[in-house]
Motif scaffolding. Sequence first.
Motif, PDB file in Angstrom:
ATOM      1  N   UNK A 425       0.841  -1.190   0.000  1.00  0.00           N
ATOM      2  CA  UNK A 425       0.000   0.000   0.000  1.00  0.00           C
ATOM      3  C   UNK A 425       0.880   1.245   0.000  1.00  0.00           C
ATOM      4  N   UNK A 426       0.578   2.186  -0.873  1.00  0.00           N
ATOM      5  CA  UNK A 426       1.335   3.435  -0.952  1.00  0.00           C
ATOM      6  C   UNK A 426       0.417   4.595  -0.598  1.00  0.00           C
ATOM      7  N   UNK A 427       0.705   5.186   0.564  1.00  0.00           N
ATOM      8  CA  UNK A 427      -0.076   6.333   1.040  1.00  0.00           C
ATOM      9  C   UNK A 427      -1.553   5.950   1.065  1.00  0.00           C
ATOM     10  N   UNK A 428      -2.366   6.662   0.295  1.00  0.00           N
ATOM     11  CA  UNK A 428      -3.794   6.367   0.341  1.00  0.00           C
ATOM     12  C   UNK A 428      -4.208   5.446  -0.814  1.00  0.00           C
ATOM     13  N   UNK A 429      -3.218   4.929  -1.615  1.00  0.00           N
ATOM     14  CA  UNK A 429      -3.540   3.993  -2.691  1.00  0.00           C
ATOM     15  C   UNK A 429      -3.501   2.571  -2.139  1.00  0.00           C
ATOM     16  N   UNK A 430      -4.590   1.828  -2.250  1.00  0.00           N
ATOM     17  CA  UNK A 430      -4.573   0.447  -1.755  1.00  0.00           C
ATOM     18  C   UNK A 430      -3.810  -0.468  -2.701  1.00  0.00           C
ATOM     19  N   UNK A 431      -3.454  -1.624  -2.213  1.00  0.00           N
ATOM     20  CA  UNK A 431      -2.776  -2.616  -3.047  1.00  0.00           C
ATOM     21  C   UNK A 431      -3.727  -3.040  -4.167  1.00  0.00           C
ATOM     22  N   UNK A 432      -3.232  -3.046  -5.407  1.00  0.00           N
ATOM     23  CA  UNK A 432      -4.123  -3.414  -6.518  1.00  0.00           C
ATOM     24  C   UNK A 432      -4.572  -4.858  -6.426  1.00  0.00           C
TER      25      UNK A 432
END
Length: 484
Positions: A425-432
């Motif tokens: 997870x990067x910042x507010x981007x969830x794991x694809x």
Amino acid sequence: MAESDEQQQNQQPTTTLRNRRTTVEDGESESDVATTTATSVSSAKLSSPSSSSSKKDPEDDKKNKATAAQIHKRVAQQQGKRNSQVRNLVISLIVASIGVLLKSAFEKFILTGREISIEQTVGLQGNCFKTAYIPGPADIEISDHDQLAFVSSDDYSWRKESRFFHRPSTKTAENGAIYTLALNHRNGSPKELKLQSFTSDDFHPAGMSLYHFQDEKTHERRTRLFVINHSHKGDVVEIFDYSSDASTLTLVKSVNSDLFVTPKDIVAIDQDRFYLTNHHAMSNKYGRVVEDVTGTAMGTVVYYNGEKTHKVLQSLNNPYGIAGSPDGKQIYVSSFMDRVVHVYNTTEDITQGQLEHDVDIWVGNHVDNLSVDRHTGDIYVASHPSYSTYLRHKLGYEPQSPSHVVKIEKLAPENYIPQESSMDNYYFFPKPELPSLKWEVKDLFYSNGEDISASTVAAYWNNDLILGSSSSHHLLRCSLRLDQ
């Protein structure tokens, strides 16, 4: 008083010249020297009333000219240095471009995705045997109803002299042929089919496709064979009806098109329509080399709707094989250079025959022709582990080339393989989230080329794997293990 004035006038130019010489000696650069010199000489002229009428000092002119020459030389050197820098920059860009091109060529032709060292045929029970001694069996089509294998054959002796490489450039002494092989007789001899209503004396079959249908008038079951003919006058798709009683192929139609540039394989959709792959955009072999070395993806898939042809897929990287699913809802296209099998969904518009991309299946080898099991929907893929060896073998510089066959197994929904992304997870981007795998790739056959070199097709029937190659003079038939 007069004597003192006269002495003062006589001493003044001498002092000025001495100051000028001192300035010249102490100057830090030629530009400073030139400026100071000019100022000193001007002040000397202004300070001496008799200087305008006196003659110029030859030594001063000589030194001034030498100084100007030095300045001009320095400017020329600086300009030359700038030109040299620009020239070096251009040369560096050219060298870098050549380096990138060579790196791309090295990765495509030398390095391989699944280069393996093979000492013997593996992955099988070991009961492989050679059969059907015919020249260049490039493609195989299985007819379960007739229990026959249709095999296209050509000796390809014209390949080196041809400027096209994929088809002869002049009329050849020998033609190719279509053979049938009885599958229920393991050591049966191939039977050449006679061509009826076929007036051309130039027949070099390559990719083929079978289609079974029921005749609307007689209600009889009919078998139709679509064949790519590499005629020296141009590539043609010949459509035949097969007669098992007379062992003949009767010509129904010949399809010509300017879009048939370098046709490799074909798949029939119904009794009239088909898809066809062009693995290169340039028909001559030198243009093909340019496409391969530069990595330019210019391959196409052409659709024939029974009346006319048009492109439905473009910018593909060497599309070789093409096949369809048993239900007709999907089309599979192999990309030789990308080492994948593209899966496309068909549309309801049969006039346009458009294809919608679904997924790419990574194989890892240079993929050739495709065969589909009509019962399970599994795809059998003939491939080449080393393209450099394959190319040298095709050109006659290597006696053999490795062969590799994989099965792309179509999974039932309950057997879909879940995937998880390796990204965090990067910042507010969830794991694809990755979709589940609907296909599973399994290795079936390896060979160093001693039993069959550079296999171009692998067909499956009743737990037997039948391999063909355009560079061999036989078929190879092997029994698979039950767990395969």
